[in-house]
Design an enzyme around this catalytic site. Structure first.
Site, PDB file in Angstrom:
ATOM      1  CE  LYS A  28      -2.350   3.518   6.374  1.00  0.00           C
ATOM      2  NZ  LYS A  28      -2.670   3.356   4.964  1.00  0.00           N
ATOM      3  CB  CYS A  63      31.692 -24.088  12.392  1.00  0.00           C
ATOM      4  SG  CYS A  63      31.442 -23.144  10.902  1.00  0.00           S
ATOM      5  CG  ASP A  73      -2.013  -1.009   1.136  1.00  0.00           C
ATOM      6  OD1 ASP A  73      -2.166  -1.581   0.042  1.00  0.00           O
ATOM      7  OD2 ASP A  73      -2.707  -1.230   2.133  1.00  0.00           O
ATOM      8  CE  LYS A 122      -6.840   3.683   7.627  1.00  0.00           C
ATOM      9  NZ  LYS A 122      -6.575   2.396   6.971  1.00  0.00           N
ATOM     10  NE  ARG A 143     -14.601   2.936   0.850  1.00  0.00           N
ATOM     11  CZ  ARG A 143     -14.119   3.296  -0.316  1.00  0.00           C
ATOM     12  NH1 ARG A 143     -13.732   2.378  -1.167  1.00  0.00           N
ATOM     13  NH2 ARG A 143     -14.020   4.560  -0.636  1.00  0.00           N
ATOM     14  CE1 TYR A 185      -2.789   1.869  -6.768  1.00  0.00           C
ATOM     15  CE2 TYR A 185      -3.432   3.355  -4.995  1.00  0.00           C
ATOM     16  CZ  TYR A 185      -3.662   2.819  -6.247  1.00  0.00           C
ATOM     17  OH  TYR A 185      -4.742   3.234  -6.973  1.00  0.00           O
ATOM     18  CG  ASP A 186      -0.790   5.024  -0.082  1.00  0.00           C
ATOM     19  OD1 ASP A 186      -1.730   4.710  -0.841  1.00  0.00           O
ATOM     20  OD2 ASP A 186      -0.794   4.823   1.140  1.00  0.00           O
ATOM     21  CE  LYS A 243     -14.865   7.754  11.452  1.00  0.00           C
ATOM     22  NZ  LYS A 243     -15.672   6.550  11.651  1.00  0.00           N
ATOM     23  CB  CYS A 246      30.378 -25.268   6.579  1.00  0.00           C
ATOM     24  SG  CYS A 246      30.476 -23.840   7.661  1.00  0.00           S
ATOM     25  CB  CYS A 279      28.498 -26.319  10.075  1.00  0.00           C
ATOM     26  SG  CYS A 279      30.270 -26.605  10.151  1.00  0.00           S
ATOM     27  CD  GLU A 325     -11.716  -2.100   7.595  1.00  0.00           C
ATOM     28  OE1 GLU A 325     -12.618  -1.264   7.372  1.00  0.00           O
ATOM     29  OE2 GLU A 325     -10.659  -2.158   6.955  1.00  0.00           O
ATOM     30  CB  CYS A 369      34.758 -24.600   8.892  1.00  0.00           C
ATOM     31  SG  CYS A 369      33.383 -25.755   8.975  1.00  0.00           S
ATOM     32  CE1 TYR A 407     -15.757   0.581   9.149  1.00  0.00           C
ATOM     33  CE2 TYR A 407     -16.366   2.893   9.115  1.00  0.00           C
ATOM     34  CZ  TYR A 407     -16.099   1.715   8.448  1.00  0.00           C
ATOM     35  OH  TYR A 407     -16.179   1.667   7.086  1.00  0.00           O
ATOM     36  CD  GLU A 462     -13.702   5.250  15.405  1.00  0.00           C
ATOM     37  OE1 GLU A 462     -13.811   4.330  14.578  1.00  0.00           O
ATOM     38  OE2 GLU A 462     -14.427   6.257  15.399  1.00  0.00           O
ATOM     39  CG  ASP A 474      -4.282  -3.596   7.190  1.00  0.00           C
ATOM     40  OD1 ASP A 474      -4.920  -3.107   6.242  1.00  0.00           O
ATOM     41  OD2 ASP A 474      -3.099  -3.957   7.102  1.00  0.00           O
ATOM     42  CB  SER A 490     -12.094   5.916   1.676  1.00  0.00           C
ATOM     43  OG  SER A 490     -11.719   6.659   0.556  1.00  0.00           O
ATOM     44  CG  LEU A 491     -11.324   7.880   6.752  1.00  0.00           C
ATOM     45  CD1 LEU A 491     -10.919   7.492   8.158  1.00  0.00           C
ATOM     46  CD2 LEU A 491     -12.423   8.923   6.768  1.00  0.00           C
TER      47      LEU A 491
HETATM   48 ZN   LIG Z   1      31.373 -24.770   9.414  1.00  0.00          ZN
END
Ligand SMILES: [Zn+2]
Length: 715
Positions: A361, A478, A73, A158, A179, A76-77, A337, A455, A473, A221, A458, A273, A156, A160, A122-123
């Protein structure tokens, strides 16, 4: 609610434009659309805007239609913000089909569509305290209140999850929808009915409960608890199904099932909510909504609170950010709010987001980045863990450049390849981990990871017990070996890296940052900031000490490599003789044994060391990092024991006193007949005389025959 469900895709209303200009005027900024239309737009801006639109449209589709986003998100924002900024700067570029002008995405075709009686706004998002205070100022300005007025707000968590609306008619749940684009959603009535916490009929449940209204559009939600999400993903992986990226996607994917029987098997829950259309009851405040809904059986979040003034809202944000980890569900911020609903009308909405509310956020905990490499890390117990080396990216408030991949099976199951774009998660103090690969972004150049057989520290062949996911190992020493080697490499007479002692060496290995000494020179300040107790200053100091150590001498470098039997003196002899690392690396046993002071044991050890493939790779890595030897010739003229004074007491087993004297002198040292403060080393053989006691009293450095032989390169 997802950050992506923003209102800003709706066209700006006239009112909004006027408002914006007003604000800009207040800020003393210019708005010059006339000027703008005449000027030339740089072609790279046009190109960028086009690219941004294509990308945003693609991600919209992934997100809204497929429920399977391939970027976070936050990213995207960022794309949306960049496009909006460019369009604000060059309004001529705005077209009706720009994603900034869209009213969201249509719901998937298969579901019946439901129109919301009142749009589900939406907010707007805020990411900083300044933005939140700005919101508060704007509210007061629009209401004509003085600057120091304290507005009453509800705060409140939020959630997700996925926003839904449930219509209750005469108390009976009739229609439920997602929604969608805010105006039209998808009919998920039957799916919602499978959620046990949703009442099918509202009843007054407390003595003080008001009568149930004639119509109530309740908004909530839908979410999935973290623990249940984990179990669901484990099941899906077992069945060979792709895992969900996060609880929100799991909730959305589960609710938007055409078959409600599938939804019924998913552990979904809901918090209410707010309300949409209401008939037969009038709410006066948001707080009244939050406290009345439960009286009719609609669950609201118990962490909601009523505060006075924006500073209290900001403290609540900090408080919830701390609580975030321990909550059983995911929240990605808080919602602020204005409490008084009569003020909502006065404040109104712009486009599709209300002016009376704001989403504040938290730092995102999931981002996408690219896997540059997959390396192995050896732990204290010998467990060998694959670690993804990432293109550095900020997540959960810190820069992350590495993330654990747990084990070989996990890599195979998640199909993570070198070069892949991946979703990385970091929550709280948890070690960053790779959640999933984004196969849609593959170019075909990605390389599958092949688990090495030996490994990386060693060279021991790795073992895996039946029924265990972890390769180990078998060399018990080691981890300790690597830590010791790092410590030796950094020690004062070797590369002389100040601040790299045992604790730091351990921390570097534990963090998976260093698997051989070569890695030291590729560490960034940001890498070092991941170490426990490392603040910026300490990280910078160590970084600089490492960089400084690149200028060294061949002798120091040879000593630092930790070749068996090559102490400081032998290192000096070798450096002086070969004057070149390359020549030394290609020297034969015979070449080495021809040098005075080099015995067969030393010669064999040196040849074996440089023949070893891993050692050669480490050296190559060190040289590539820019290790430089100061003029080797200058150094070579110096005798390794130059300036040092020796005194002998007692009988040596391997040579006479005279032979010893000659050897010291050949290497540039002096031999005194008696102890004094000017003596550097007192060599003690069998049956030492009174010189020994006097040396002890003076606190001189006392060595035995073995140590002496090592110094002169005979052992
Ligand atoms: Zn090792």
């Amino acid at each position: 609610m997802a950050a992506r469900k923003k209102t800003t895709r709706a066209p700006e209303t006239k009112e909004e434009k006027v408002q914006k200009e007003k604000v800009q005027e207040e800020k003393g900024q210019e708005t010059t659309p006339q000027k703008a239309s005449k000027r030339e737009i740089p072609p790279e801006v046009i190109e960028r805007v086009k690219k941004l639109r294509e990308e945003i449209e693609y991600h919209n589709y992934r997100y809204y239609v497929l429920d399977s986003p391939v970027i976070s998100d936050a990213e995207y924002d960022a794309l949306m913000r960049e496009l909006k900024e460019l369009e604000a700067k060059y309004p001529e570029l705005i077209t009706p089909d720009s994603p900034t002008q869209r009213v969201g995405y249509p719901p998937a075709k298969e579901f019946r569509q439901v129109e919301h009686a009142e749009p589900m706004l939406s907010l707007d998002d805020a990411f900083s305290e300044e933005e939140v205070r700005e919101f508060d100022k704007r509210v007061k300005r629009l209401l004509g209140l003085p600057e120091d007025a304290k507005i009453e707000y509800t705060v409140e968590p939020k959630m997700d999850g996925l926003a839904v609306e449930l219509v209750y008619e005469n108390g009976v749940f009739t229609v439920g929808s997602t929604r969608g684009d805010g105006y039209v959603g998808e009919d998920v009535t039957n799916n919602l009915k499978t959620i046990k916490s949703i009442p099918l009929r509202l009843r007054p449940l407390t003595d003080d409960a008001p009568p149930v209204p004639k119509r109530l559009d309740a908004r909530g939600e839908v979410y999935m608890e973290k623990e249940k999400f984990k179990q669901l993903n484990e099941e899906r992986l077992r069945r060979g199904e792709p895992p969900f990226a996060n609880p929100r996607n799991a909730a959305a994917g589960s609710l938007r099932q055409l078959d409600p029987n599938v939804t019924a098997q998913r552990p979904l829950d809901i918090f209410f909510y707010g309300v949409g259309k209401v008939e037969g009851y009038e709410f006066k405040t948001q707080w009244e909504i939050l406290t009345t809904l439960p009286k009719w059986g609609l669950k609201t979040n118990p962490h909601c609170r009523l505060v006075k003034g924006i500073e209290e809202a900001i403290s609540y944000h900090h408080e919830m950010e701390k609580k975030r980890e321990e909550l059983p569900y995911e929240i990605d911020g808080i919602v602020i709010k204005v409490n008084d609903l009569s003020l909502w009308e006065k404040l109104g909405t712009k486009a599709r987001s209300p002016r009376y509310a704001l989403a504040y956020k938290f730092e995102p905990t999931q981002v996408t980045t690219q896997v540059l490499d997959i390396v192995l890390q050896v732990g204290r117990t010998g467990a060998v863990t694959p670690v993804a080396v990432l293109k550095p990216v900020k997540v959960g408030g810190v820069i992350v450049s590495r993330a654990t991949l747990h084990n070989e099976d996990e890599i195979r199951r998640k199909d993570i390849r070198i070069g892949d774009w991946v979703l990385v998660q970091r929550a709280g103090d948890v070690i960053p981990e790779v959640v999933m690969s984004i196969k849609e972004r593959r170019t075909g150049k990605e390389k599958p990871f092949v688990m090495p057989k030996t490994c990386p520290v060693c060279g021991s062949p790795l073992v895996r017990k039946p029924g265990e996911a972890v390769w180990r190992c078998p060399n018990k020493n080691c981890y300790a070996q690597l830590v010791r080697h790092l410590q030796h490499f950094a020690s004062r007479n070797a590369m002389d890296i100040e601040g790299l002692g045992e604790q730091v060496a351990k921390a570097l290995v534990d963090a998976g940052l260093v698997r051989d000494v070569g890695d030291l020179y590729y560490l960034t300040v940001e890498d070092l900031l991941q170490l426990p107790g490392f603040a910026l200053k300490k990280a910078k100091n160590l970084y600089e000490a490492i960089q400084r150590s690149k200028k060294t001498t061949l002798a120091r470098f040879l000593y630092a490599l930790g070749i068996r039997h090559v102490g400081e003196v032998v290192a000096q002899i070798l450096a002086e003789h070969f004057k070149s690392l390359d020549k030394l690396m290609n020297a034969s046993m015979a070449d080495l044994m021809a040098i005075p002071g080099i015995g067969p044991e030393v010669a064999r050890s040196v040849v074996e060391f440089f023949r070893n493939e891993r050692n050669r790779k480490t050296i190559e890595k060190l040289l590539k990092a820019g290790i430089e030897f100061e003029d080797v010739k200058e150094e070579a003229k110096e005798k390794p024991l130059k300036g040092l004074t020796f005194v002998f007491t007692g009988a040596l087993k391997s040579m006479t006193r005279d032979e010893a004297k000659k050897k010291v002198m050949a290497l540039g040292g002096r031999v005194a007949s008696d102890v004094s403060r000017n003596v550097d080393y007192v060599v003690v053989g069998e049956k030492p005389g009174s010189k020994f006691q006097r040396a002890q009293r003076l606190g001189l450095k006392i060595i035995n025959e073995d140590e002496f032989l090592k110094m002169i390169g005979e052992k």
